[in-house]
Each structure stands twice: as structure tokens, then as C-alpha cells.
Design an enzyme around this catalytic site. Structure first.
Site, PDB file in Angstrom:
ATOM      1  N   GLU A   1     104.566 -43.128 -36.294  1.00 39.74           N
ATOM      2  CA  GLU A   1     104.386 -41.693 -36.494  1.00 39.74           C
ATOM      3  C   GLU A   1     103.582 -41.158 -35.310  1.00 39.74           C
ATOM      4  OE1 GLU A   1     103.443 -40.520 -40.485  1.00 39.74           O
ATOM      5  OE2 GLU A   1     102.516 -38.661 -39.816  1.00 39.74           O
TER       6      GLU A   1
ATOM      7  N   GLU B   1      98.033 -34.002 -47.366  1.00 41.83           N
ATOM      8  CA  GLU B   1      99.436 -33.873 -46.950  1.00 41.83           C
ATOM      9  C   GLU B   1     100.382 -34.650 -47.853  1.00 41.83           C
ATOM     10  OE1 GLU B   1      99.243 -34.948 -42.777  1.00 41.83           O
ATOM     11  OE2 GLU B   1      98.873 -32.862 -42.230  1.00 41.83           O
TER      12      GLU B   1
ATOM     13  N   GLU C   1     100.141 -36.287 -29.524  1.00 42.69           N
ATOM     14  CA  GLU C   1     100.903 -35.498 -30.487  1.00 42.69           C
ATOM     15  C   GLU C   1     100.960 -34.027 -30.094  1.00 42.69           C
ATOM     16  OE1 GLU C   1      99.405 -35.717 -34.487  1.00 42.69           O
ATOM     17  OE2 GLU C   1     100.882 -34.297 -35.266  1.00 42.69           O
TER      18      GLU C   1
ATOM     19  N   ASP D   1      93.336 -30.104 -36.337  1.00 42.12           N
ATOM     20  CA  ASP D   1      94.132 -31.311 -36.172  1.00 42.12           C
ATOM     21  C   ASP D   1      94.421 -31.606 -34.705  1.00 42.12           C
ATOM     22  OD1 ASP D   1      95.652 -33.523 -36.732  1.00 42.12           O
ATOM     23  OD2 ASP D   1      97.426 -32.416 -37.346  1.00 42.12           O
TER      24      ASP D   1
END
Lengths: 709, 709
Positions: free
Chosen positions: B178, B302, B404, B376
Site C-alpha cells: 500500500e 478508516e 505517497e 496525513d
């Protein structure tokens, strides 16, 4: 003698053989990256002396990039094989003692891509009508030399029997690979087009060395994004590398792209706007990739969109795309892998039922790509009844190299016997000898365009395929796509010699292991014609799986175990799928008493107590296969260990560790099957076989682990 | 001079410097695999002479595997640095001229894991209270020598400021990662436990060389399968390799595992059966992994299950697990990354609101792991208001190494400045100087257990991190987890010298590029305190994204653009998130006129025409950042090109190609933002900046490609 002692004994013999260690290919740190192109130094003095007669020069006429790469490969190869730097010479009249690459429109080869290698005027001459052919000939010559074969009477002519020899990559744009077990995708879409990974070239080299001339870069469950200009230029950057090795680049397409990407109201293949969109799209692609290979299409299959969404046929869909390719060389490859969710249907029959009525309706630019068997790459399947039954439509065959149903990257399964079994199957459509191979190579029904496709087993693992022995499947596919008459054994020998060891005794051990590996896998996995004991992931045994969103997405649909017996009745009393074959074929498989055991349960529901031709009951025979299959993995381990002194230590350890896993998992499969089937058969494990140490519930629990998110 | 001429000019200067080429690290074929452990031969004669005084022997007392690996590393390193094979000696009384590794409970170091290196009786002596410390000292000595520093007055003492220095791998059991952009997972679960990839050891070495002592192998969105015996033995096989390098292995856990794996009716942390299940589970793990590190938990975040599913608190959940760890060394690391779907809430405030009331309620074995910022891992965030506000609960900091939100593996962003900016932020909780670093290292509030975690940027890419420069982020994280007082510049210099080149001028170019890279990225991506312009994939610009299954899963939630202005009002007139900070911090950010520009839009909704401290209006200032950011990538390209002669050609090309991509995509980001914001601001692009060549609709279309399946 115990097994341990036996091994010790053999090891002693091997180690005491003085020449052994010197035969070991690949020095320490060998990590498999070089595949079968290792070019280890020639060690036979007499052979080396022969080769040294031809190192004065390499001659090439001034041609394109492919020729240039052939020269480079020769230079690299000979430098490594013979320790010689060989210079390139353009003018070679009256010169001898070199290697001449001769592009010649009149070269004496059967096909454009064929080559001829022979001694002429003191030179080794590689000639071909095409640059591709020169490259293939060069690799053939280097292969010959890697195997230290004499060139005294060198004379080789070879032409490919199949025109489109290609890999299908089921690679997604995010770098994952559907059914891939060797890391992530080679194709780094986020880096392209600016960054061109040097590895692309090594991929192209490896393919060219075994005769592969096409590659589909993306998954058949395709993303529409590949049709965008942004992605077309990325693809073009890859295609540029491929082109230099005679490889054409293809794309899988998403049939609904006119809607999702193009913003049209429909993707109906008979809609003029849709047709225009595809025409323009294909033109756009050719602008960036002048030698673009074509499209591969999975339509109306497993949820993918297709022409049937608009009441049209597969032919309507394929022909629309073919129309867009009219101005170009490219082709449309349309997959026949279709089956509808129908509780009363037999999935076995689906592709035939949908496609045979369309024979003659496809544009000549369309090739229909048919999986070797009627279901889905099972460890053993009868040949697809489509072969031979669409004489007016070129049918290509699709094999799967990646081990979706063959134990991922931890089970050793040499697949050439699977491919050969299929190719050598006789369809009888034009009488005896009408093999699948002859259908596919066009010789039986006169197809203009012939195709063999392999679903790639390649990822970014350093050794390309994860399991070191799985490299042989890539190699074997390439060699068979060029010449399907080669034997599995011959290919295994070649590959082993080029890749693992020059020691003959060790080669025997390894080739023996390879040749038996598929049958051993079948024995513990799906013997006697069982199929699809997987559902969730295609890894763990799940023969008990009976819940699915459609009936053919359960395991029980396929084996039909009940208190009476086991197997799928496909005779007239059952689904009558056998009627799709010619009478001669039907006859082989119609009578449960005469059906060869490997195919028995594909076609018959057989009673547990039924005596088989082996003299055992079905239950006994099943158990015998499950048990001896699992035990044969121990034999594989032993064979591998015998070859150890002749192997690079890293490769030896890698495979030895994987064989340990295979042994453990083979027992797991065996236990899962016998415990599950026992609930129907209600019989004890036959004498001589130790009953499983675990219960069915325990096995199920261990399987469930793999089904968790 | 045009840029091209300028480059030519500089290239000339560089090439004419005679010593340049010789300074190039790493010979051809350098593929980045060796990271910063290249051990290139020492080239300074006087330094080499110094080192050669200590190569008579390496001495180790007879200790464990870690010590053994330290010796091996020294042997390998010195062989490569000095060309000497150095033998190991056990008895060294009265011997001199060697390197002595001395494990000594009384060693003069601050921490158990600290080391001391000094000259004693003619030897280089590395001493520590622990084997880990010896290993760290060994790597420090080798680093010193790789940098060709004098050992004449060698005296180094160093102890880690943080106890748990760990990587978090967001790796899934199927091999995907991920938010991973460097290939697939290193951990090959289908091969374990039988096959132990040799690469695991190289991973462990690299971590130990920068002081990392823990690794969480699996994704925080965890699979329950890791709690099965089948997977525990797989994990144990990895842990065995890690152990030899002083690294403890941890697992992320799925909170609902008692139900899904254990078959219990509930996973309620107050249920005795659930507590018993976890106790037994932890005992089972310790049976296989005696030095198991502990659990990392993402709960009620989440969509992940957690204690709140049963009306319990995070503390209830964490304490239940901590109870199971009572007999062992292991710890429970509980993530504070939580936010509820509430249209009226400010996600910024969520973690504080949920966790501060729980301060003092956690078991001492629990560490709460807090992302550096409140949202985040944005390119720039203010520090999380949790830091300093949970004095009774050890708070670890979680940084993200994988990019990310930083351009995946194609944008060069050196992250040490992000980490440092966070660590150096002053919380003022105990007055001025109460930095986040002092909270995290325990010196401010007396935490017993201190933690710094980095979400790994590592995959199976040959060079580990995809982008060659991203290796520096792994390196920097490790070095800072050991000593957060090191400067970004110092670390960049070290890494560049060890990894890329010894040429000082080239180092200046590269270090300069690295140090500015983060701010350049912020400029074209999220200047002035913008955040989260991504939604679907975290790659393409989507500031216009206004559809999501919850309000905080849209882009407009974060930037709040409207006809009046831009930014999120977090003052008392808005969400009042600022109230979570101490008055001194609040004061810095409360007044839009005084808020430093990099944080402006984090806290204020600012009018388009508002004059900023820069003298420009908001609109002008935004455009200036977007444009100069994108243009600065050209400067980065230039800096990299200047260093070319001192770089390995493969590494040079790799980065140069990625910089081209970065330049293209930076323009894409710039255009997306200015065209989108223009629809609110209704103003022209300021003079001097060339308006985008594309329309907003065109940009959106190009973005949509990345949102297609």
C-alpha cells in the site's frame, strides 16, 4: 539403505568425479538475471580451436538496428565464450575466417523470418531474407556454441512455423500483475516515457533469443487509459526498445473505451461514431508506433464489456476493430474465453457454442485466440473443441506460463509437456493426424495468420520468474512457438545446459525431474481428470467450496462428488459436451471403461467402487495418485540434490528450498482431497498409505488463512 | 548566456578537473543495490597509510551472532576499502595494530546500545555494553573510513536518543505494498518459512548500518492471517535474520482477529475470552520468536475494526493487548491516526479530541504512534497538537518515507527537512524549547519508551527505493532516529559521499539540490499551507474533487476555495483547531497578518486580494509559488547535470530521466492549480508568467486517465 545414506552415497560418487566442479555454470553471485544467455567460456579445447577459426571479423552490411543488435550480441557472446574482442568489418570480399551476417532477399529460407547458417568460403555465414531472421540465426549460432557443438559441418536452416509468437502480460497500470508470482510488472508506467528502464532491453533480448516476436504489454482485463495519448507515448517508448529486437508491441483494449475515455454515448460496434473513434484511435497509435502489432481483446467475458452489451456478436466487435486496422499491418486478436452464468449449462461447451456459429464472419485481420483447453489452464485439460471447428477463422492457441493453477512460484512444473500434449492432440477434423498443432500453424486449414500466445510468467524478480526452474517455461514456450515439433525433452536439455550446468550426469537428473514434474503435480493436485479445486485464491486446496456468485464459480460444480461417485458426465447422458468433438475423439472418451485414466473424470461420473483399467477401484486409484504424487516430490528433491555439485550454490539452494515448500504443500493437497472425498466415498485410506495426520476441519482451517483479506 | 551554453561551460570546467573521474564512486553496472555500503577503495594516500596501521587483526571475544556479523562487516569493508584480508583473533593481550571489538558491561556509553570508538594501546577499540552497540560502532567506523577521515585522534561516542527506531512496512500478504512505489514487497510469504531470500539479510544490514532496530513487516491495514501459526513460523524465519543484526520484528494486527481467525463471538477487549485469546496468541508468537518486538495497531480508523465497535476506548483496546505482553519485552504501538466522518468536524482536531482524554489511562507498555502532522503526511503540515499534550503517555512520531503525497518514485524530494521541521517545532508545553523532538525522545515528559517510526519506501526494486535519491530518505530517517540533532545538510552530505561521489564540487551540487527539493515540491504542489489536492490516487492533481463517500474524502474540504478566498479557517471564528495548541503556538498562527506564509492557508481563509507580507496579493503569491516551483525543477536538472562527470553513468541517467518527468509533472500541477483557482479568483495570471497552454478541462481530462481502472 535409508534415503539419507543413499544420498550420501550418491553425493560421494558425484564429488569424487574430478571434472564435476569445473562444469558448474555461472560463478558465485549468480542470481538468474542472465537467463539462458550466460555465454560461459568454452571449455572443450578441440571445440574452442574450431571456433577460433572464425573470429577474424564479424561482417555486416550497413543495415538497421536489429542487425546492429545481432552484431552486438555476437561480439558480447564471443568475447565471453572465447575471450576474444572481434571487430566489425563492412567490406568482406575475399576475406575468410570470420562470421558473415548476410541480409539477402533471395536467402534460401522457407519464411521471411527464417535463417540459414553454413560454412561458405571459410566463413560462418548467417543469412536471411530479413533482419529478424539474421537476429534469430545469430542467437541460434550462439546457442550452438554455448552447447559446445562442432561447427565442422555447420549447416542449419530454420523457419518459424507460427507467424505471431507472442507473450501476453496480464500487467496492470499500477504495477501489479494479475496471476503474477514473480514480483511486480516490468513496465513502469509512471516512469515512462522519459525514463526507459534498461531492463526492457534485456527482456527484448531474451525473447528474441527464443524467437518471440510480439508482446502484449497490459492485462486483458484492460484499462482504458492505454488508449489515451498520454499512455500511447509511454507505450511508444517501450515499443522503440522492442523494435530493435524484432518484437512488435500490442495492447489489450477495454471495449467500452469509446464511452469511458472518448465520452461517446455508446460503445456499440455498429455505431458510426464508435467506429470512427476507433479508427482515429488506431491512427493515433500508428503515428507514435509505426510498427504497432495490434489489439488483444477480452470482451463479454467475466464481466468485461463487449459487443453483446449492445446485442451484437463477437464478430461485430472484432470486425469493427479490424476495420480500423485496414490501413496498417496490425491485427485484432479476439479471445474466445467466454462462459455465461447458467446453472444448467456446462462451461466446457460455452466457447464452442458462442464461436462456431461465427466461423466465416470474421474479418481476415482477426485471429481468435483460444485457450488450450475448454475451461481455464487446468493442470491437465482435453484440447478445446474449437480447434479444427472454425476452418474459416484463424485460431491461435493461448497457453499459460504463469503458474496460476500450478502452485504459483513455489512448485516446480515444467510446462512443455502441457503445451506438447495439447499441440499433439488429434482433432480428426480432416482425418487422422489433424493435430491441434496443424490447426494452429495453419497447415491444416490454410490460415493466413497463425498465432501462439503465452501468458507471461515474468515479473521484476531479479531472476525474472521467481522459481528458477520456471525460466524453462518461458524458454520452452518461445522455442515451441518457433518450432512445435521440438520435444519437451530436447528443450529441457537445451535449457538446462545453457542455464544450469554442462555436467551431463547432472543434466540427466535435472531433465528427468523436469520431465516428470507436471505429472507429479497432476497426481497430488488434480489426478484422473479432476479440475478446479480452487476458488478464492488459486493457491490453496478448496474442493469443498460450494458458495459462489455463480454456479461455475464453485469447486463442486467441476468435480460433482456425491455418495455415488465423482466426475462430470459429459457424455450424452450428461452435458454431452463430447458431441463437440469428432466421432474419433468422442470414441476415445465416450466409454468410461475405455477412457484413458488421465481424462476419466473430465467426462464421466464414476462410482467409488468402479474397477478401473489399473485394477484398482476409483477410490483406490485416486488415493494412489494423491499419495504417490506427494511422495514423488521427495524423489524430485533427491534428483536435485544429486545435481548439487554441478550447480551454482545460490541456484541450488533456491530450488532446494522451494522443493521443500512443494513437498509440504503437496501433502497439504493430498490430505485436503482424500479427507474431503472420503466424506462421500466413506472408505478407509487404502493399506500402505499412512492416513493424514490432520482432520478435514483442520485442513479447511489452514486453507481459510489464505482466504482472509 | 543561454542555459545550454551555461551547461556546456560548466561541463568544461568539470571535465577539465583532472581528479574528477577518479572520484566517481561505483564502477559501471552500478545498480544501486549496495546503497550507502559501497566500501569503495580508499584513494587518499595519507589516510590509507593511517588506516593500514590497524589491519593486523580484528579481535572479538567469543560472543553471539550480532558480534559475528560486526566482524564480518569489518572484514568485508576493509577488504574492499584497503584491499586487505584481515583475520580474526581471539586473544589480543599485548597485541597492537588491530581493531578490537570489546563487549563490556562497563563501557562508557550513555545507553545500552551506544558505542565508543577510540585509540587504545595501539588499537582501534570499539566498545559497548551490548552487541548491538558493537555493531553500530562498527558501522560508524566503516562510515568514517568510507569518508576517508583521519583516525589520528579517533574518539567517538554515540548513543541513540530514541529507543525504538523502526520501519513500518505497509506490505500486504499478496506482495503488494500500500502506497509503495518501488516494486513489490521484500517479504515473500508464499516462500517462507522454507525459503529465506538472501535479500532479507542485506535489508537487515542496511538498517543496522543507520541504527534502525525494529521492523513491522506487514501493513497496518492488517490481515488476520499473520496471527495464524502458519504465518507465525513464516515471520519467525524473517525474525531470525533480523535478530542477527539487532533488529526486532513486529507485526501489525487486525483487531477483529479473535472473531475472524479465532472463531470467537466477539473481539470486545473487555471480554475475558478475547483477552485469553490474545494472551495465548502472544505466547504462541514468543514460542517461535523469543525476541518478538510487539504489535502495531490501526484501530477504528478508516474502516478498520477496533474497540469502539464495542463501545470501548482506544485505551481499553491497547491495554488488553498490553496485558498479553506482560510476561515479555514486547510493546503495543497504538496509532492515533483516527478521524470520523463528520461534515461539521475538522479532521485536524480529531486525534487530539479522541486521545487527549485518554492520557494516563494507557498501560505503560503502550506507545501511541502519532503522525507528524494532524492530517496525513502532507508536503508541509504544522506539528500534531497531540505532541506535548499527553504527558503521561509515551508518544512516538510516525514519518512517511514512501512518497505517497510526494510524487511517488518520480519526484526527487529529500525528506530530512520535513522530519527536522517537525522535530524542531516548539510545542511550548513546558515553556520555550519544548520541541517535538524532546517530547518524542522522552527528555521533556520522562517517557520510558521512546519511538520513531518511518513508513518504509522500500520494495523489491533492484535499487530498493525506485528513485535513486529516495535512498537518502531511508538513510536520513535511520540517522535521525538515532540522533535527531543531526542537520539535514550533514546527513545529505554523508549520504551523497557514501553513495554517489567523493567529488566535493559535485557533492555541493547534489546536496544543494537535495536541500531545496522539498520546498520546490511544496511550491508547485501545496504552497502557502494548501493540503490534500489528491483524492482518487494520490498522484494526479485533483483540487476540484468534490465528490466522496464522506466530506473529508474530497479535496474541496481542505482548501475551501470560494469567490472570497482560499484556506481553512482554524481560528476561533472557524473550527478553532488552534485552541489545541499552547498560547505561544496559537499566537504564531492566529493572526493572518502574522502567520508565516508557509502555514497561512492551514489556518486562515484569505481573500484573493489580500496583501501578504511578501507585498503580493494572495493570488499573486500563489501563482509565484506554482510557477517558480515548476521552474525550479529546471534548476534541479541543471545541478544534477553539473555533477554528471563525477557520477556513475547509470545512476546519472536514471535520475536525469526522472527529473525530466518531474519537470513535466510539476508544470501539470502548476496548471491544474492556477486554472482551477482562477475560476474562483477571476484574475489573470500575473505578468511575467506565461499562462498555461492547456485549459482546465484539458487538465482534468489528463487527470481522469489516472482515475480509470
Amino acid at each position: 539403505m535409508t534415503r539419507k545414506l543413499l544420498l550420501l552415497y550418491f553425493s560421494f560418487i558425484l564429488i569424487s568425479s574430478a571434472s564435476f566442479a569445473a562444469d558448474t555454470l555461472s560463478s558465485d553471485g549468480e542470481d538468474g538475471y542472465k537467463l539462458w544467455l550466460k555465454y560461459e567460456p568454452v571449455t572443450e579445447p578441440s571445440i574452442k580451436a574450431e571456433y577460433l577459426k572464425y573470429v577474424a571479423f564479424i561482417s555486416e552490411s550497413d543495415h538497421g538496428e536489429i542487425m546492429h543488435n545481432a552484431v552486438q550480441e555476437l561480439q558480447t557472446g564471443l568475447k565471453s565464450l572465447l575471450g576474444k574482442n572481434i571487430s566489425v568489418s563492412k567490406a568482406v570480399e575475399n576475406k575468410s575466417g570470420g562470421i558473415v551476417l548476410r541480409l539477402d532477399p533471395k536467402a534460401d529460407t522457407k519464411q521471411q523470418e527464417g535463417y540459414r547458417i553454413q560454412l561458405t568460403a571459410g566463413n560462418i555465414v548467417v543469412s536471411s531474407k530479413s533482419e529478424n531472421g539474421i537476429l534469430y540465426g545469430t542467437f541460434a549460432l550462439l546457442r550452438h556454441m554455448q552447447m559446445q557443438l562442432s561447427v565442422k559441418n555447420l549447416k542449419m536452416e530454420s523457419s518459424p512455423k507460427i507467424r505471431y509468437r507472442m507473450l501476453n502480460h496480464w500487467d496492470n497500470p499500477d504495477g501489479t500483475i494479475e496471476r503474477g508470482y514473480a514480483g511486480s510488472s516490468l513496465w513502469k508506467w509512471y516512469e515512462l516515457p522519459e525514463r526507459v528502464d534498461p531492463r526492457y532491453q534485456d527482456y527484448a533480448r531474451a525473447n528474441a533469443s527464443v524467437g518471440i516476436n510480439g508482446t502484449v504489454l497490459n492485462n486483458v482485463n484492460a484499462s482504458a487509459r492505454f488508449m489515451s495519448q498520454e499512455y500511447i507515448v509511454k507505450v511508444a517508448a517501450v515499443a522503440k526498445v522492442m523494435r530493435r529486437y524484432g518484437i512488435k508491441t500490442y495492447l489489450s483494449v477495454y471495449f467500452a473505451a469509446p464511452k469511458t475515455l472518448g465520452g461517446l454515448q455508446t460503445s456499440d460496434p455498429l455505431d458510426p461514431k464508435v467506429r470512427a473513434w476507433w479508427k482515429e484511435k488506431v491512427a493515433q497509435i500508428y503515428k507514435e508506433i509505426p510498427d504497432f502489432g495490434g489489439f488483444l481483446v477480452k470482451a463479454n467475458s467475466e464481466g468485461e464489456p463487449g459487443p453483446q452489451d449492445y446485442g451484437r456478436t463477437h464478430a461485430d466487435g472484432a470486425n469493427m476493430l479490424a476495420e480500423a486496422f485496414q490501413p496498417y499491418e496490425g491485427v485484432v486478436i479476439w479471445r474466445a474465453f467466454v462462459y455465461k452464468a447458467d446453472p444448467n449449462a456446462d462451461r466446457f461447451k460455452a466457447a464452442y457454442e458462442e464461436f462456431v456459429p461465427l466461423d466465416g464472419k470474421f474479418d481476415p485481420k482477426v485471429i481468435v485466440q483460444v485457450k488450450n483447453g475448454p475451461i481455464d489452464f487446468q493442470p491437465r485439460e482435453p484440447f478445446s473443441p474449437l480447434f479444427g471447428n472454425m476452418p474459416k477463422t484463424p485460431l491461435g492457441v493461448e497457453f499459460q506460463l504463469t503458474q496460476e493453477y500450478l502452485g504459483f512460484a513455489t512448485h516446480a512444473v515444467y510446462e512443455a509437456p502441457i503445451f506438447k500434449e495439447n499441440l499433439d492432440s488429434d482433432t480428426y477434423v480432416n482425418g487422422k493426424g489433424s493435430t491441434v498443432a496443424k490447426v494452429v500453424d495453419g497447415s491444416l486449414q490454410g490460415y493466413m495468420r497463425t498465432l501462439m500466445a503465452g501468458v507471461a510468467n515474468i515479473g521484476n524478480a531479479r531472476n525474472w520468474t521467481g522459481h528458477p526452474l520456471a525460466q524453462a517455461n518461458w524458454y520452452a514456450f518461445g522455442r515451441l512457438s518457433w518450432d512445435h515439433t521440438l520435444s519437451s525433452e530436447q528443450i529441457a536439455k537445451e535449457w538446462t545446459e545453457l542455464t544450469l550446468t554442462r555436467n551431463k550426469k547432472a543434466q540427466e537428473n535435472i531433465v528427468g525431474l523436469m520431465l516428470r514434474s507436471r505429472e507429479i503435480y497432476v497426481d497430488y493436485n488434480t489426478p484422473l481428470g479432476l479440475s478446479r479445486p480452487w476458488m478464492g485464491v488459486h493457491f490453496a486446496p478448496e474442493p469443498w467450496q460450494n458458495k459462489g456468485s455463480r454456479p461455475d464459480w464453485t469447486a463442486v460444480y467441476y468435480h460433482r462428488a456425491d455418495s455415488a461417485g465423482l466426475g462430470f458426465d459429459r457424455t450424452a447422458s450428461g452435458s454431452n459436451a463430447l458431441a463437440q468433438y469428432r466421432p474419433e475423439v468422442r470414441q476415445q472418451w465416450n466409454d468410461p471403461d475405455k477412457t484413458p485414466l488421465p481424462y476419466l473424470l473430465w467426462f464421466h461420473h464414476v462410482g467409488w467402487n468402479k474397477k478401473l483399467s489399473s485394477g484398482r477401484t476409483l477410490w483406490e486409484e485416486l488415493c494412489t495418485h494423491f499419495y504417490t504424487g506427494a511422495d514423488s516430490v521427495v524423489w524430485m528433491q533427491q534428483q536435485w540434490d544429486l545435481a548439487k555439485p554441478a550447480l551454482d550454490s545460490q541456484v541450488y539452494t533456491d530450488v532446494a528450498e522451494r522443493l521443500k515448500i512443494q513437498r509440504r504443500e503437496a501433502v497439504w493437497w493430498r490430505d485436503a482431497w482424500v479427507l474431503y472425498l472420503q466424506t462421500f466415498a466413506k472408505k478407509p485410506i487404502p493399506k500402505g498409505f499412512e492416513p493424514p495426520k490432520q482432520t478435514l476441519e483442520e485442513v479447511k482451517k489452514s486453507v481459510n488463512i489464505y482466504l482472509m483479506k
